[in-house]
Design an enzyme around this catalytic site. Structure first.
Site, mmCIF file in Angstrom:
data_model
loop_
_atom_site.group_PDB
_atom_site.id
_atom_site.type_symbol
_atom_site.label_atom_id
_atom_site.label_comp_id
_atom_site.label_asym_id
_atom_site.label_seq_id
_atom_site.Cartn_x
_atom_site.Cartn_y
_atom_site.Cartn_z
ATOM 1 N N LYS A 60 0.853 -1.180 0.000
ATOM 2 C CA LYS A 60 0.000 0.000 0.000
ATOM 3 C C LYS A 60 0.893 1.235 0.000
ATOM 4 C CE LYS A 60 -3.564 2.476 2.511
ATOM 5 N NZ LYS A 60 -4.636 2.395 3.497
ATOM 6 N N LYS A 97 -2.182 -1.446 -3.837
ATOM 7 C CA LYS A 97 -3.038 -0.261 -3.778
ATOM 8 C C LYS A 97 -2.197 0.997 -3.834
ATOM 9 C CE LYS A 97 -6.116 1.921 -0.540
ATOM 10 N NZ LYS A 97 -6.439 2.004 0.846
HETATM 11 C C1 PBG Z 1 -7.497 3.463 5.507
HETATM 12 C C2 PBG Z 1 -7.775 3.272 4.086
HETATM 13 C C3 PBG Z 1 -7.586 4.187 3.036
HETATM 14 C C4 PBG Z 1 -8.121 3.603 1.899
HETATM 15 C C5 PBG Z 1 -8.587 2.336 2.255
HETATM 16 N N1 PBG Z 1 -8.358 2.140 3.610
HETATM 17 C C6 PBG Z 1 -7.053 5.581 3.041
HETATM 18 C C7 PBG Z 1 -5.728 5.883 3.566
HETATM 19 O O1 PBG Z 1 -4.883 5.005 3.768
HETATM 20 O O2 PBG Z 1 -5.507 7.063 3.810
HETATM 21 C C8 PBG Z 1 -8.193 4.271 0.554
HETATM 22 C C9 PBG Z 1 -9.267 3.788 -0.370
HETATM 23 C C10 PBG Z 1 -9.598 4.713 -1.473
HETATM 24 O O3 PBG Z 1 -8.962 5.769 -1.672
HETATM 25 O O4 PBG Z 1 -10.560 4.401 -2.187
HETATM 26 N N2 PBG Z 1 -6.343 2.991 6.029
#
Ligand code: PBG
Length: 328
Positions: free
Chosen positions: A199, A253
């Site tokens: 991520k 992601k």
């Molecule tokens: C939280 C989380 C996020 C997303 C999914 N879980 C945001 C972040 O890490 O700030 C992003 C999903 C999206 O942008 O559609 N940890």
């Protein structure tokens, strides 16, 4: 190798039936995971300004949404709560409340009888008053091991409510192993872990932070825990760790700008790989379509098929329902 004119690659492209026959990748509703945002109240649908077409739903509306998704052939939902401001705190304790929005959402979907998998996100950002995924020390550093302890409690809380897939998105070190150990100890042998393994700290999460209401609180960025987008070998190390710690599947992601990572992970580990077409990617396509720059549905199908071609077993996408309808 023989060449033109013996070989004319256009021959197999000449008809729709022929293109279908030689297609190497087929997108189906079974490839889609539909993220849903949950809010308080009753009969409430709150449109999210930065994500046209997406709304937060109150708990009582989730059963119908889940049944609709199941009828369309979508195998799983991913849930994200917009916690009321009064329930947010420095330590994110609301994440441990068995009656928080997330747990109520899981139970409502279970009780509806919808035949669908439920994925719950493990991270503290929807619950903290500072918008970070972990706990802060007095110098505003995100502390790892103390955060993991809370994340384990959060994961157990979700499993007890009936979650099928626990998806840690927090990027703390060691959390997958700690969660797996706790799930085993509590008898949740069949609860899957889909680790957000690679991520990245990304600009494309902006609209999501509006959707869960954490954006306004967030101080600074998430670069000390989410990955640097300059890196790709590091993604393989993250995936190796999460698999060794007990993840059943992994996620990359954001999605489209990171398909090179999906392919490397798939080739190296030969395990189920998922990707998240995140909020900013969705918003970009919607905005381009609204501006008349491209055809939305055509672009939607192209991007989602690209995920599969890159090696994904499935995609978390805000287009899931629209796409499944279109494919149906
Ligand atoms: C939280 C989380 C996020 C997303 C999914 N879980 C945001 C972040 O890490 O700030 C992003 C999903 C999206 O942008 O559609 N940890």
């Amino acid at each position: 190798m023989t060449s033109y004119p013996a070989l004319r690659p256009r021959r197999s492209r000449a008809h729709a039936w022929s293109r279908a026959l030689v297609a190497e990748t087929v997108l189906s509703p079974a490839d889609l995971i539909w993220p849903l945002f949950v809010t308080g109240g009753k009969g409430t649908t709150e449109p999210i300004a930065t994500m046209p077409g997406v709304s937060r739903l109150s708990v009582d509306l989730l059963g119908a949404a889940a049944k609709e998704a199941a009828a369309l052939g979508i195998p799983a939902l991913a849930l994200f709560p917009n916690t009321p401001a009064a329930a947010r705190s420095d330590d994110g304790a609301e994440a441990l409340n068995p009656d928080n929005l997330m747990c109520r959402a899981v139970r409502a979907i279970r009780d509806s009888g919808a035949n669908i998998g439920i994925l719950t996100d493990v991270a503290l950002d929807p619950y903290t008053s500072h918008g970070h995924d972990g706990l802060l020390d007095d110098r505003h550093r995100i502390v790892n091991d103390a955060s993991v302890e809370v994340l384990v409690g959060q994961a157990l809380n979700q499993a007890r409510a009936g979650a099928d897939i626990i998806a840690p998105s927090d990027m703390m070190d060691g959390r997958v192993g700690a969660i797996r150990t706790a799930l085993e100890a509590d008898g949740f042998y069949d609860v899957q872990i889909m680790a957000y393994a690679a991520k990245y700290a990304s600009a494309f999460y902006g609209p999501f932070r509006d959707a869960v209401g954490s954006g306004g609180y967030l101080k600074g960025d998430k670069k000390t825990y989410q990955m640097d987008y300059a890196n790709s070998d590091e993604a393989l190390r993250e995936v190796a760790l999460d698999l060794a710690e007990g993840a059943d599947s992994v996620m990359v992601k954001p999605g489209l700008p990171y398909l090179d990572i999906v392919r490397r992970v798939k080739d190296r580990f030969e395990i189920p790989v998922f990707a998240y077409q995140v909020s900013g990617e969705y918003a970009m396509l919607q905005a381009a379509a609204a501006a008349g720059v491209l055809d939305r549905d055509t672009a939607m199908l192209e991007t989602l098929t690209a995920f599969k071609r890159a090696g994904c077993s499935g995609v978390l996408t805000y287009f899931a329902r629209d796409c499944a309808r279109r494919l149906g």
